[in-house]
Design a protein around this motif. Structure first.
Motif, PDB file in Angstrom:
ATOM      1  N   ASN A  38       0.844  -1.175   0.024  1.00  0.00           N
ATOM      2  CA  ASN A  38      -0.152   0.022  -0.008  1.00  0.00           C
ATOM      3  C   ASN A  38       0.848   1.262  -0.033  1.00  0.00           C
ATOM      4  O   ASN A  38       0.293   2.314   0.631  1.00  0.00           O
ATOM      5  N   LYS A  39       2.167   1.216  -0.759  1.00  0.00           N
ATOM      6  CA  LYS A  39       2.936   2.387  -0.686  1.00  0.00           C
ATOM      7  C   LYS A  39       3.231   2.530  -2.179  1.00  0.00           C
ATOM      8  O   LYS A  39       3.437   1.565  -2.879  1.00  0.00           O
ATOM      9  N   PHE A  40       3.847   3.627  -2.476  1.00  0.00           N
ATOM     10  CA  PHE A  40       4.191   4.126  -3.729  1.00  0.00           C
ATOM     11  C   PHE A  40       5.703   3.641  -4.112  1.00  0.00           C
ATOM     12  O   PHE A  40       6.496   4.072  -3.436  1.00  0.00           O
ATOM     13  N   TYR A  41       5.860   2.550  -5.039  1.00  0.00           N
ATOM     14  CA  TYR A  41       7.025   2.144  -5.437  1.00  0.00           C
ATOM     15  C   TYR A  41       7.653   2.516  -6.453  1.00  0.00           C
ATOM     16  O   TYR A  41       7.032   2.263  -7.392  1.00  0.00           O
ATOM     17  N   VAL A  42       9.126   2.961  -6.420  1.00  0.00           N
ATOM     18  CA  VAL A  42       9.833   3.184  -7.496  1.00  0.00           C
ATOM     19  C   VAL A  42      10.807   2.376  -7.626  1.00  0.00           C
ATOM     20  O   VAL A  42      11.803   2.318  -6.699  1.00  0.00           O
ATOM     21  N   ALA A  43      11.015   1.646  -8.785  1.00  0.00           N
ATOM     22  CA  ALA A  43      12.159   0.573  -8.650  1.00  0.00           C
ATOM     23  C   ALA A  43      13.399   1.254  -9.193  1.00  0.00           C
ATOM     24  O   ALA A  43      13.400   2.218  -9.932  1.00  0.00           O
ATOM     25  N   PRO A  44      14.672   1.007  -8.556  1.00  0.00           N
ATOM     26  CA  PRO A  44      15.766   1.297  -8.710  1.00  0.00           C
ATOM     27  C   PRO A  44      16.278   0.967 -10.546  1.00  0.00           C
ATOM     28  O   PRO A  44      15.976   0.238 -10.855  1.00  0.00           O
ATOM     29  N   GLN A  45      16.782   2.332 -11.073  1.00  0.00           N
ATOM     30  CA  GLN A  45      17.142   2.237 -12.373  1.00  0.00           C
ATOM     31  C   GLN A  45      18.554   1.824 -12.553  1.00  0.00           C
ATOM     32  O   GLN A  45      18.987   2.140 -13.685  1.00  0.00           O
ATOM     33  N   ARG A  46      19.617   1.864 -11.795  1.00  0.00           N
ATOM     34  CA  ARG A  46      20.876   1.834 -11.511  1.00  0.00           C
ATOM     35  C   ARG A  46      21.506   3.031 -12.312  1.00  0.00           C
ATOM     36  O   ARG A  46      22.178   2.997 -13.427  1.00  0.00           O
ATOM     37  N   GLU A  47      21.033   4.101 -12.061  1.00  0.00           N
ATOM     38  CA  GLU A  47      21.465   5.382 -12.721  1.00  0.00           C
ATOM     39  C   GLU A  47      22.857   5.786 -12.319  1.00  0.00           C
ATOM     40  O   GLU A  47      23.457   5.204 -11.477  1.00  0.00           O
ATOM     41  N   LEU A  80      13.403  11.106  -5.977  1.00  0.00           N
ATOM     42  CA  LEU A  80      12.562  10.199  -5.153  1.00  0.00           C
ATOM     43  C   LEU A  80      11.803  10.897  -4.402  1.00  0.00           C
ATOM     44  O   LEU A  80      10.578  10.454  -4.156  1.00  0.00           O
ATOM     45  N   ALA A  81      12.345  11.805  -3.470  1.00  0.00           N
ATOM     46  CA  ALA A  81      11.344  12.605  -2.690  1.00  0.00           C
ATOM     47  C   ALA A  81      10.212  13.386  -3.401  1.00  0.00           C
ATOM     48  O   ALA A  81       9.118  13.398  -2.651  1.00  0.00           O
ATOM     49  N   ALA A  82      10.569  13.957  -4.393  1.00  0.00           N
ATOM     50  CA  ALA A  82       9.983  14.796  -5.138  1.00  0.00           C
ATOM     51  C   ALA A  82       8.503  13.909  -5.750  1.00  0.00           C
ATOM     52  O   ALA A  82       7.298  13.993  -5.640  1.00  0.00           O
TER      53      ALA A  82
END
Length: 551
Positions: free
Chosen positions: A27-36, A47-49
């Motif tokens: 139930n949380k918004f997930y952003v997968a790591p992109q290896r930037e 990520l904070a924004a």
């Protein structure tokens, strides 16, 4: 039947909903790591924004971006994070500066961005760690570039100079850095093994020469055992206390060196090698003291001169001076050769001890310089790591004091025993203890003029205690000035050494001294094994943490 454009709209909404559901974990918004390739500041700002790790509404959208206050509350509410985190530390992450994040806080931030999913949190921990290293690398590159543009104040031509590697600038620098690498090696057992190996050689020589359990006759007709294996200064000190002292100092220096790279503020703009080289004269002084005083003068006064004087000397024999007895046990040349090796061995191991103590003091100085830097005064990050580093250094310094007193007690009690009429060391201590406890045991007496039993031990103790306490109080004052809270009380670091010093002073002072001596000895052993140092007394951290969880 729905029109075509309505069907397409429904299909697009359904696809968007399925795509959005893949971005939701717990139930949380997930952003997968992109290896930037972004550094920590850039990655964290994005990520904070985006609100990564924020709770989602019924439509699957995050509950707005992160703020320093909301992120601090979320990290403090993580189960297992007993210390929580201050808002000031989180604010540093939002600021556009060179300050990064500690490894401990990376762990909590990864759990936030990973939405409490173990696999996702592990992936984000690796991503954040790599971003932190890129930020540190960029900071070092900017610092090196700016240093090349600053002309050297010693240059008369006005041309710019590049930083030189201190490890290759001079022979003395290489020597000092070699000493630091030797004492603070990658394994804490290297130095103890060296001490044990030297002792083993002496033990073999003593056994071959029948000096391991040798007995000689006093002037009054009494026998006295002065064998190599019967002397506490050659068994307990050399086999236990000195290796323990070296392991304590070596481990503490290694730990600080490993922690040093985790702190984001520069430590007085000096690298670790530059810090070591700045104490070059102190290292040279340690070498001179150990060569001239510990080895040269002590070997001449304690071994060579009494051996040459023979039976005319007033020095009480020990296992290396038994040739001064009217009945010679070993040839004079052999005794001088063995005593020379023993003197070199003593000078070498004390050189290692003092070098380790000096490196421990340098580590504390390095830590204080970091803590007192202008950047650190306005930075609330790394609070947990700063506390851990300060406590680790103080514990090592405190243990070195206790270990130094134990070594001094061993030296003094061994010399006092030689001046008594007791047959064996063990029977002398046990008999004196029984006499002190009120049992009807015969008292011991001095066998002749007493030697200056406390000179070597007092000098050794003064050097260790003065350097260690100076370092402890520097850390204490800097921590209290930086965090506006008591760090450690005076009584916590003084009561046990004072009690041990009473035992040290009582040795040979009166019959029955063993009661006070053994109490001090037991206190010292306990403090080495379990140093009870109450850090942050009267701290309200637990109360503030509870209030944070409640709110």
């Amino acid at each position: 039947m729905l029109p075509l454009h309505d069907k397409e709209r429904k299909r697009a909404q359904s696809y968007a909903k399925r795509a959005c559901s893949t971005l939701i974990k717990n139930n949380k918004f997930y952003v997968a790591p992109q290896r930037e390739t972004a550094n920590f500041k850039q990655l964290f700002a994005r990520l904070a924004a985006a609100g990564a790790g924020r709770p989602v509404d019924k439509d699957g959208f995050p509950d707005g971006p992160w703020t320093p206050e909301s992120l601090a509350d979320a990290i403090s509410a993580i189960e297992g994070n007993r210390d929580g985190i201050e808002v000031r530390s989180v604010q540093v992450w939002f600021q556009d500066n060179d300050n990064g994040i500690s490894d401990a806080n990376i762990r909590w931030l990864a759990r936030i961005f990973g939405c409490d999913d173990p696999e996702a949190a592990s992936a984000w921990q690796a991503e954040l760690k790599a971003a932190k290293e890129r930020l540190a690398s960029e900071r070092r590159d900017r610092k090196a570039a700016s240093a090349q543009l600053i002309p050297s104040p010693l240059s008369h031509t006005g041309t710019t100079t590049k930083n030189t590697d201190v490890s290759t600038s001079s022979t003395s620098n290489r020597l000092v850095l070699g000493i630091s690498r030797l004492v603070a090696s990658s394994s804490n057992l290297y130095l103890p093994i060296f001490v044990w190996a030297g002792w083993a050689v002496l033990a073999v020589l003593a056994t071959l020469l029948s000096l391991g359990d040798v007995t000689y006759r006093l002037d009054g007709g009494l026998d006295k055992n002065v064998g190599f294996y019967r002397s506490p200064v050659w068994t307990i000190e050399k086999l236990v206390l000195i290796p323990l002292f070296l392991a304590i100092t070596s481990r503490a220096v290694m730990n600080w060196h490993a922690r040093r790279s985790n702190f984001e503020a520069d430590v007085a703009s000096m690298t670790w090698e530059e810090r070591i080289v700045s104490y070059k004269l102190a290292f040279i002084a340690v070498v001179l003291v150990c060569v001239i005083i510990v080895f040269g003068l002590q070997w001449y006064g304690s071994y060579l001169k009494p051996l040459l004087d023979g039976s005319n000397t007033s020095v009480v024999p020990n296992w290396l001076r038994v040739t001064t007895n009217p009945v010679s046990i070993v040839p004079l040349r052999t005794a001088i050769s063995v005593s020379l090796f023993a003197g070199m061995y003593i000078g070498c191991i004390y050189w290692l001890c003092f070098s380790g103590l000096l490196l421990l003091y340098i580590s504390s100085h390095d830590f204080v310089e970091f803590l007192d830097s202008e950047k650190r005064k306005h930075d609330g990050s790394n609070t947990i790591e700063v506390q851990a580093a300060a406590q680790d250094l103080v514990r090592a310094l405190y243990r070195s004091i206790v270990c130094g007193i134990l070594m001094s007690m061993t030296i003094k009690v061994s010399v006092v025993y030689l001046d008594t009429d007791a047959l064996r060391f063990s029977s002398w201590i046990i008999g004196d203890l029984m006499h002190g406890l009120g049992f009807d045991e015969p008292a011991w007496h001095w066998s002749g003029p007493t030697q200056l039993a406390t000179l070597t031990s007092l000098l050794f103790l003064f050097a260790i205690a003065s350097v260690s306490y100076l370092a402890i109080y520097r850390i204490k004052l800097s921590m209290e000035a930086s965090q506006d809270t008591p760090f450690i009380t005076h009584g916590a670091i003084w009561w046990a050494p004072i009690l041990m010093l009473l035992g040290f002073q009582s040795i040979g002072l009166y019959v029955g001294f063993s009661v006070v001596f053994l109490i001090g000895l037991l206190v010292g052993i306990w403090q080495i094994l379990h140093p009870r140092l109450p850090f942050n007394p009267r701290s309200n951290n637990d109360e503030r943490r509870n209030e944070t969880h409640i709110t």
